[in-house]
Design an enzyme around this catalytic site. Structure first.
Site, mmCIF file in Angstrom:
data_model
loop_
_atom_site.group_PDB
_atom_site.id
_atom_site.type_symbol
_atom_site.label_atom_id
_atom_site.label_comp_id
_atom_site.label_asym_id
_atom_site.label_seq_id
_atom_site.Cartn_x
_atom_site.Cartn_y
_atom_site.Cartn_z
ATOM 1 N N THR A 13 0.820 -1.216 0.000
ATOM 2 C CA THR A 13 0.000 0.000 0.000
ATOM 3 C C THR A 13 0.847 1.256 0.000
ATOM 4 O OG1 THR A 13 -1.804 -1.132 1.143
ATOM 5 C CG2 THR A 13 -1.758 1.265 1.305
ATOM 6 N N SER A 55 0.956 -7.340 -1.116
ATOM 7 C CA SER A 55 1.519 -8.395 -0.275
ATOM 8 C C SER A 55 0.658 -9.655 -0.243
ATOM 9 C CB SER A 55 1.778 -7.896 1.150
ATOM 10 O OG SER A 55 0.580 -7.706 1.861
ATOM 11 N N THR A 86 0.947 -4.588 4.142
ATOM 12 C CA THR A 86 0.613 -4.985 5.513
ATOM 13 C C THR A 86 -0.056 -6.352 5.609
ATOM 14 O OG1 THR A 86 -1.536 -3.844 5.419
ATOM 15 C CG2 THR A 86 0.352 -2.586 6.249
ATOM 16 N N ASP A 87 -0.718 -6.814 4.547
ATOM 17 C CA ASP A 87 -1.537 -8.022 4.678
ATOM 18 C C ASP A 87 -0.734 -9.251 5.097
ATOM 19 O OD1 ASP A 87 -3.729 -6.557 4.044
ATOM 20 O OD2 ASP A 87 -4.035 -7.414 2.055
#
Length: 330
Positions: A13, A55, A86-87
């Site tokens: 992101t 990710s 972040t995932d």
């Protein structure tokens, strides 16, 4: 003399731009750098563009490549920062901690909930925190987010929208940013136990199941027949497996006897499992499962991938599973 920091970009992101199909990673290193020059001017910074991936599309093969690049370059830098979506960042940080045990410099992953181009983004602050942690000299793999520093094997994404997206599971933060600047708690960082050696071969055939009431144990046989080498079960409470249906335990015992590693952990994020407390847990132990204790799901998944990727016997693998390799278990 300025410390040398390498920033490895993988997408996420933080680097997203708008497209016809929604946000997707697309910013170059130079574009990202333009937003953080007030931070990087304190260091000698190099960029290495490795991937441009959401990710959700980062797989164990990507972790192996990341570990290879870090290992090849760590002697030339005082610290390394990885910009990452972040995932799956907690999985990546944990996997790197196992593949790069005893790395003598800080390797710090960070990302953001909004693109760095968004004026309200958390990205610049997360970059600031990660870069300063990379310059701290604290050895190991870490995740920096929302002014908190976590061990790579203890981080977990727990919120989808909030800037406070990550928590350290069953372990205190190893650093924080407040009005005094970055404070690193050295006594919480596992000490080096020897030289760093790259061991980045991973076994991908790992499966994770979360139990629900009425669970049918026949899936254990299906997974074994599909070639899965290990299974993680997120069980009830402290680690309870249904025992009123004998087929569940019979199927579980059978796949273990056939060679599958089975780890049972709690579905609860905090405080860990203890299968010896209740009958439902003791019966699972008798069937031959290992238990996850206070490890996070991300740590168990990546630890099993790493252990099964090494040339170890079944006994050695089980013994190593219970050893604290990178701060993942107490």
């Amino acid at each position: 003399m300025k410390k040398k920091i390498l920033i490895i970009t993988t997408g996420g992101t933080l680097a997203c731009v708008k497209s016809d199909n929604g946000l997707q990673p697309g910013m170059s290193s130079e574009e990202i750098l333009s937003y953080i020059t007030d931070i990087t001017e304190f260091y000698e910074v190099d960029f290495y563009e490795l991937f441009q991936l959401d990710s959700a599309n980062i797989h164990p093969e990507n972790w192996e490549k990341m570990a290879q690049v870090i290992y090849e370059k760590y002697n030339d830098y005082d610290g390394i920062v990885i910009f990452h979506g972040t995932d799956t960042m907690a999985y990546t940080s944990s996997a790197l901690a196992f593949m790069l045990q005893n790395i003598p410099i800080p390797v710090v992953l960070t990302g953001s909930q909004l693109s760095i181009a968004n004026p309200l983004a958390d990205a610049v602050e997360n970059c600031r925190c990660a870069i300063h942690m990379a310059g701290s000299g604290a050895a190991g793999v870490f995740l920096a987010f929302d002014r908190k520093i976590m061990l790579g094997t203890r981080a977990c994404k727990v919120r989808t929208r909030s800037f406070h997206a990550f928590e350290s599971i069953n372990y205190p933060y190893v650093g924080e940013v407040d009005s005094r600047g970055l404070e690193v708690y050295e006594n919480r960082i596992p000490p080096l136990k020897g030289p760093c050696r790259l061991k980045n071969h991973l076994e991908k055939k790992i499966f994770l199941i979360k139990l629900v009431p009425g669970f049918d144990g026949r899936i254990f046989q299906m997974l074994h027949e599909s070639g899965y080498k290990a299974l993680i079960i997120e069980a009830f409470g402290m680690g309870g497996i249904p025992t009123m249906s004998p087929e569940v335990l019979d199927d579980l015992r059978d796949v273990i006897e056939k060679g599958m590693l089975v780890v049972v952990k709690s579905q609860c994020l905090y405080e860990g499992s203890n299968l010896s407390v209740y009958e439902t847990g003791q019966e699972a132990l008798k069937a031959g499962v290992l238990q996850g204790y206070d490890m996070s799901t991300e740590a168990i998944v990546t630890k099993l991938m790493w252990l099964l990727g090494q040339d170890l016997s079944r006994k050695e693998t089980e013994e190593m599973f219970y050893k604290n390799l990178a701060g993942e278990i107490r």
